[in-house]
Design an enzyme around this catalytic site. Structure first.
Site, PDB file in Angstrom:
ATOM      1  N   GLN A  49       0.853  -1.195   0.000  1.00  0.00           N
ATOM      2  CA  GLN A  49       0.000   0.000   0.000  1.00  0.00           C
ATOM      3  C   GLN A  49       0.887   1.242   0.000  1.00  0.00           C
ATOM      4  O   GLN A  49       1.771   1.395   0.846  1.00  0.00           O
ATOM      5  CB  GLN A  49      -0.929   0.031   1.210  1.00  0.00           C
ATOM      6  CG  GLN A  49      -1.925   1.181   1.125  1.00  0.00           C
ATOM      7  CD  GLN A  49      -2.804   1.293   2.352  1.00  0.00           C
ATOM      8  OE1 GLN A  49      -2.367   1.777   3.377  1.00  0.00           O
ATOM      9  NE2 GLN A  49      -4.050   0.848   2.236  1.00  0.00           N
ATOM     10  N   LYS A  90      -7.937   2.051  -1.133  1.00  0.00           N
ATOM     11  CA  LYS A  90      -8.596   1.995   0.172  1.00  0.00           C
ATOM     12  C   LYS A  90      -8.952   3.423   0.564  1.00  0.00           C
ATOM     13  O   LYS A  90      -8.090   4.294   0.605  1.00  0.00           O
ATOM     14  CB  LYS A  90      -7.691   1.369   1.228  1.00  0.00           C
ATOM     15  CG  LYS A  90      -8.377   1.172   2.578  1.00  0.00           C
ATOM     16  CD  LYS A  90      -7.462   0.434   3.564  1.00  0.00           C
ATOM     17  CE  LYS A  90      -8.223   0.041   4.831  1.00  0.00           C
ATOM     18  NZ  LYS A  90      -8.621   1.201   5.641  1.00  0.00           N
ATOM     19  N   CYS A 131      -6.239   7.034   5.244  1.00  0.00           N
ATOM     20  CA  CYS A 131      -5.574   7.216   6.539  1.00  0.00           C
ATOM     21  C   CYS A 131      -5.946   8.571   7.129  1.00  0.00           C
ATOM     22  O   CYS A 131      -5.723   9.617   6.509  1.00  0.00           O
ATOM     23  CB  CYS A 131      -4.062   7.107   6.371  1.00  0.00           C
ATOM     24  SG  CYS A 131      -3.165   7.359   7.924  1.00  0.00           S
ATOM     25  N   ASP A 167     -15.320  -1.782  11.921  1.00  0.00           N
ATOM     26  CA  ASP A 167     -16.105  -2.446  12.979  1.00  0.00           C
ATOM     27  C   ASP A 167     -16.275  -3.937  12.746  1.00  0.00           C
ATOM     28  O   ASP A 167     -17.279  -4.526  13.172  1.00  0.00           O
ATOM     29  CB  ASP A 167     -17.487  -1.788  13.143  1.00  0.00           C
ATOM     30  CG  ASP A 167     -17.407  -0.380  13.690  1.00  0.00           C
ATOM     31  OD1 ASP A 167     -16.299   0.040  14.097  1.00  0.00           O
ATOM     32  OD2 ASP A 167     -18.440   0.322  13.698  1.00  0.00           O
TER      33      ASP A 167
END
Length: 351
Positions: free
Chosen positions: A87, A156, A117, A219
């Site tokens: 990444q 992402k 991020c 989560d």
């Protein structure tokens, strides 16, 4: 808005197409890149329970790579027994393209671009989630990286910078058109950080709009979470991150649940201490005194949920040497033999 109707759990390999290179991913659980955590030693522990999972190196800064830093993060990737992705993050398309070429040459299974991020020092320089505020630049980066390598290029990201400006469907469609071959979507905005609850319904709306695979993130800390997430989102897989801290077996347990296989049992207190010892010794062997310092956080995450664990963690944080830390673990192991486990108010898996 009500949740969509439940989706069946996806089965079969996940196909990711690159610029002439197709990749099949047989395990639909991905281990998130974790700064300061997901080195080769940690990845080897995860593989013990999930040999076929797609794992990630720590994030690699394209600018730092130009200066000769971060090279070790990509070392010996082609020797890993399973797929490992690299990444990358930065705000310069040319630097990202060159970093992607170097990652491909190092043996990366695919190239992932970090646009999620939330760390301020990264975002304020235009990297990570900072690209959510510069969508045109984000798309140029995806196009440049996709043109630079034959590997699949994935992204992402998050739902948006903040709730008032978020357009996750529109941004995801643009990423797809720019050349992204899969999207991992964390169900929070950058403004939320890791607070509040991940919006799985929003991930489901993105999944319904895209043709490329969508991986749900946020989560997911248990096999039950993963199954519920996939039922709500219809996503092609899940990515787990912070839930694996001190629990490298989590990826394998979730993979078993998605495949309909019996779940591997969680390690008991004795096995946790043994795992902590193994991780400690491996880090010190690889990194010397620095490895001892790095190990402290892992020891704190792993040594949970048994009699004397709190005291053990405090003492391990200040242990001055490998020998003293091993002595503390030996003492904890001996104490387990003569005392009953502490009751855990949170039930199984208490951390």
């Amino acid at each position: 808005m009500p949740s969509p109707a439940p989706h069946p759990c996806p089965t079969g390999p996940l196909q990711l197409a690159g610029n002439g290179t197709d990749r099949l991913l047989t395990c639909r659980v991905l281990q998130s890149p974790l700064a300061g955590v997901s080195d080769g030693i940690f990845r080897a522990l995860v593989r013990r329970w999930a040999p076929d999972a797609l794992l990630f190196t720590e994030m690699v800064n394209a600018t730092a790579l130009e200066l000769g830093h971060g090279v070790a993060k990509m070392a010996a990737l082609d020797q890993d027994p399973g797929p490992v992705a690299v990444q990358l993050f930065d705000h310069r398309p040319d630097a990202m393209a060159e970093a992607a070429r170097r990652a491909e040459a190092a043996g990366a299974w695919l190239i992932d671009i970090n646009m999620g991020c939330p760390v301020r020092k990264i975002a304020r320089k235009g990297g990570g989630s900072g690209l959510l505020r510069q969508p045109d630049l984000a798309l140029r980066i995806v196009a440049a990286v996709a043109a630079a390598v034959r590997l699949p290029v994935t992204v992402k990201t998050r739902l948006g910078w903040c709730g008032s400006s978020a357009d996750p469907v529109g941004f995801a469609l643009a990423l797809q058109n720019a050349g992204a071959r899969a999207l991992t979507l964390h169900g929070r905005t950058r403004e939320q950080g890791f607070s509040g609850k991940a919006d799985w319904d929003a991930i489901g709306r993105v999944k319904a709009a895209l043709q490329i695979p969508v991986i749900a993130n946020g989560d997911i800390t248990s096999p039950e979470d993963a199954l519920r997430c996939l039922a709500i989102t219809g996503a092609d897989g899940v990515m787990v991150g912070r839930g694996t801290l001190g629990r490298p077996w989590l990826v394998g347990r979730i993979a078993a649940a998605l495949d309909g296989r019996p779940l591997p049992s969680e390690p008991d207190s004795h096995a946790r201490i043994a795992l902590a010892r193994e991780h400690l010794e491996a880090l010190v062997a690889a990194r010397g005194d620095q490895g001892l310092l790095i190990a402290r956080k892992h020891l704190g995450w792993t040594c949970q949920g048994f009699a004397g664990a709190a005291r053990l963690r405090r003492e391990l944080m200040v242990a001055p040497s490998l020998e003293s830390a091993l002595g503390l673990l030996d003492r904890a192991e001996a104490e387990l033999e003569i005392s009953a486990p502490e009751p855990c108010p949170a039930g199984p898996g208490c951390r």
